[in-house]
Design an enzyme around this catalytic site. Sequence first.
Site, PDB file in Angstrom:
ATOM      1  N   GLN A  91       0.775  -1.199   0.132  1.00 57.71           N
ATOM      2  CA  GLN A  91      -0.015  -0.014   0.130  1.00 57.71           C
ATOM      3  C   GLN A  91       1.021   1.296   0.048  1.00 57.71           C
ATOM      4  OE1 GLN A  91      -3.465   0.045   0.045  1.00 57.71           O
ATOM      5  NE2 GLN A  91      -3.266   2.115  -0.308  1.00 57.71           N
ATOM      6  N   PHE A  92       1.259   1.830  -1.288  1.00 60.83           N
ATOM      7  CA  PHE A  92       2.129   2.849  -1.324  1.00 60.83           C
ATOM      8  C   PHE A  92       1.687   3.948  -0.773  1.00 60.83           C
ATOM      9  CE2 PHE A  92      -0.015   3.747  -5.058  1.00 60.83           C
ATOM     10  CZ  PHE A  92       0.093   5.229  -5.174  1.00 60.83           C
ATOM     11  N   THR A  93       0.394   4.223  -0.471  1.00 61.17           N
ATOM     12  CA  THR A  93      -0.251   5.395  -0.174  1.00 61.17           C
ATOM     13  C   THR A  93      -0.213   5.690   1.343  1.00 61.17           C
ATOM     14  OG1 THR A  93      -2.294   4.729   0.046  1.00 61.17           O
ATOM     15  CG2 THR A  93      -1.768   5.572  -2.117  1.00 61.17           C
TER      16      THR A  93
END
Length: 144
Positions: free
Chosen positions: A78-80
Amino acid sequence: MIALIQRVSEAAVHVEGEVVGQIEQGLLVLLGVEKDDDEAKAKRLMERVTTYRVFGDEHDKMNLNVKQVEGKVLVVSQFTLPADTKKGTRAGFSRGAHPADAERLYDYFADQCAQALPTERGRFAADMKVSLVNDGPVTFWLQV
């Protein structure tokens, strides 16, 4: 390194219509990797995730961890999560790790989880469709 953990009765990840990871009772772990993260942080976070007490005991108190209830873990990149959202109306992503480093540490984290208990995973950098039934709802933000 950040893990947003959700206690689930079921969760699945689909990529292009194919199920790539699926669990029943356990934890959905959304994993965010930051610039200065390393294997030591990944291992420490894995230990926290797998021993964090989020499941009810015989008195319905959150005293049991995922191992104790014989649950599973589904790890999804989950890069966010490391995004900077303090100002404006668009997130900044400068705190996130370089994609190659993030993928390496995501794999390391998931591999460490797999040594501790049954673990499924999403597909790094894919357009994933995540479905879940959050049991409670119970959601915690863990960071090391």
